[in-house]
Design a protein around this motif. Sequence first.
Motif, short mmCIF file in Angstrom:
data_model
loop_
_atom_site.label_atom_id
_atom_site.label_comp_id
_atom_site.label_asym_id
_atom_site.label_seq_id
_atom_site.Cartn_x
_atom_site.Cartn_y
_atom_site.Cartn_z
N ARG A 61 8.98 -24.66 1.34
CA ARG A 61 10.38 -24.35 1.62
C ARG A 61 10.68 -22.86 1.48
NH1 ARG A 61 13.70 -29.29 -1.38
NH2 ARG A 61 12.77 -30.99 -0.16
N TYR A 62 9.68 -22.09 1.12
CA TYR A 62 9.89 -20.66 0.87
C TYR A 62 9.08 -19.81 1.84
CZ TYR A 62 12.09 -21.77 -3.59
OH TYR A 62 12.94 -22.24 -4.55
N ALA A 63 9.74 -18.80 2.40
CA ALA A 63 9.00 -17.73 3.02
C ALA A 63 8.35 -16.91 1.90
CB ALA A 63 9.93 -16.84 3.84
N MET A 64 7.20 -16.33 2.20
CA MET A 64 6.47 -15.59 1.18
C MET A 64 6.24 -14.16 1.63
SD MET A 64 6.09 -17.78 -1.23
CE MET A 64 4.96 -16.87 -2.30
N GLY A 65 6.20 -13.28 0.67
CA GLY A 65 5.96 -11.88 0.99
C GLY A 65 5.04 -11.22 -0.01
N TRP A 66 4.42 -10.17 0.44
CA TRP A 66 3.65 -9.28 -0.44
C TRP A 66 4.32 -7.91 -0.44
CZ3 TRP A 66 -0.29 -10.58 -3.62
CH2 TRP A 66 -0.96 -11.79 -3.39
N PHE A 67 4.47 -7.36 -1.61
CA PHE A 67 5.00 -6.01 -1.80
C PHE A 67 3.99 -5.23 -2.63
CE2 PHE A 67 9.46 -6.42 -0.43
CZ PHE A 67 9.54 -7.78 -0.28
N ARG A 68 4.16 -3.93 -2.63
CA ARG A 68 3.32 -3.10 -3.49
C ARG A 68 4.13 -1.96 -4.06
NH1 ARG A 68 -0.79 -0.30 0.97
NH2 ARG A 68 0.74 1.13 1.92
N GLN A 69 3.69 -1.47 -5.20
CA GLN A 69 4.37 -0.35 -5.86
C GLN A 69 3.34 0.62 -6.39
OE1 GLN A 69 7.22 -1.53 -8.83
NE2 GLN A 69 8.26 0.44 -8.71
N PRO A 70 3.18 1.73 -5.68
CA PRO A 70 2.31 2.78 -6.21
C PRO A 70 2.92 3.39 -7.46
CG PRO A 70 2.72 3.07 -3.85
CD PRO A 70 3.70 2.06 -4.34
N LEU A 71 2.09 3.96 -8.29
CA LEU A 71 2.57 4.57 -9.53
C LEU A 71 3.61 5.64 -9.25
CD1 LEU A 71 2.12 4.50 -12.59
CD2 LEU A 71 0.46 6.36 -12.29
N GLY A 72 4.76 5.50 -9.87
CA GLY A 72 5.82 6.48 -9.73
C GLY A 72 6.63 6.38 -8.45
N LYS A 73 6.38 5.35 -7.65
CA LYS A 73 7.10 5.19 -6.39
C LYS A 73 7.84 3.86 -6.36
CE LYS A 73 3.95 8.09 -3.71
NZ LYS A 73 3.12 8.20 -2.49
N GLU A 74 8.67 3.70 -5.35
CA GLU A 74 9.43 2.46 -5.22
C GLU A 74 8.56 1.35 -4.64
OE1 GLU A 74 13.95 4.25 -4.70
OE2 GLU A 74 13.07 2.99 -3.14
N ARG A 75 9.01 0.13 -4.91
CA ARG A 75 8.33 -1.03 -4.35
C ARG A 75 8.56 -1.08 -2.84
NH1 ARG A 75 8.72 -6.45 -7.84
NH2 ARG A 75 8.24 -4.79 -9.34
N GLU A 76 7.51 -1.40 -2.09
CA GLU A 76 7.62 -1.43 -0.64
C GLU A 76 7.04 -2.73 -0.08
OE1 GLU A 76 5.46 1.89 0.95
OE2 GLU A 76 3.51 1.10 0.34
N PHE A 77 7.63 -3.16 1.01
CA PHE A 77 7.17 -4.37 1.69
C PHE A 77 5.83 -4.11 2.36
CE2 PHE A 77 7.61 -8.28 4.02
CZ PHE A 77 7.09 -8.01 5.28
N VAL A 78 4.95 -5.10 2.26
CA VAL A 78 3.64 -5.01 2.89
C VAL A 78 3.49 -6.04 4.02
CG1 VAL A 78 1.15 -5.23 2.54
CG2 VAL A 78 2.57 -4.14 0.78
N ALA A 79 3.79 -7.29 3.71
CA ALA A 79 3.59 -8.36 4.70
C ALA A 79 4.42 -9.57 4.31
CB ALA A 79 2.12 -8.74 4.81
#
Length: 124
Positions: free
Chosen positions: A31-49
Amino acid sequence: QVKLVESGGGLVQAGGSLRLSCAASGITFSRYAMGWFRQPLGKEREFVAGINRDGDSIYIADAVKGRFTIARDNAKNTVYLQMNSLKPEDTAVYYCAASWSVSISRTPQEYYYWGQGIQVAVSS
């Protein structure tokens, strides 16, 4: 209790591959869409897929398009991120997340449940 548990991270040389897995429990996974995010050190979290509920639609961020892909197995309550041709700039903590959204969202605020994150480090 909802749990999203990432695995498969680690240290890899540039040009190598890793496959991240995220096992979900405590939710009706399909029932859920799923996502991957990443956060490099010292940076904001960003969408990946991201991937929709049925797994028949995906969205890949431009920064990783052609190198990363996402898939899910609803029978195993698991979502995957296959990462090929890794670059040092892919180094980050990677998070999986679950969203009620019907469509694939790139906005972290639309994801309700998050994993604890897993480190991916790519050496040059």
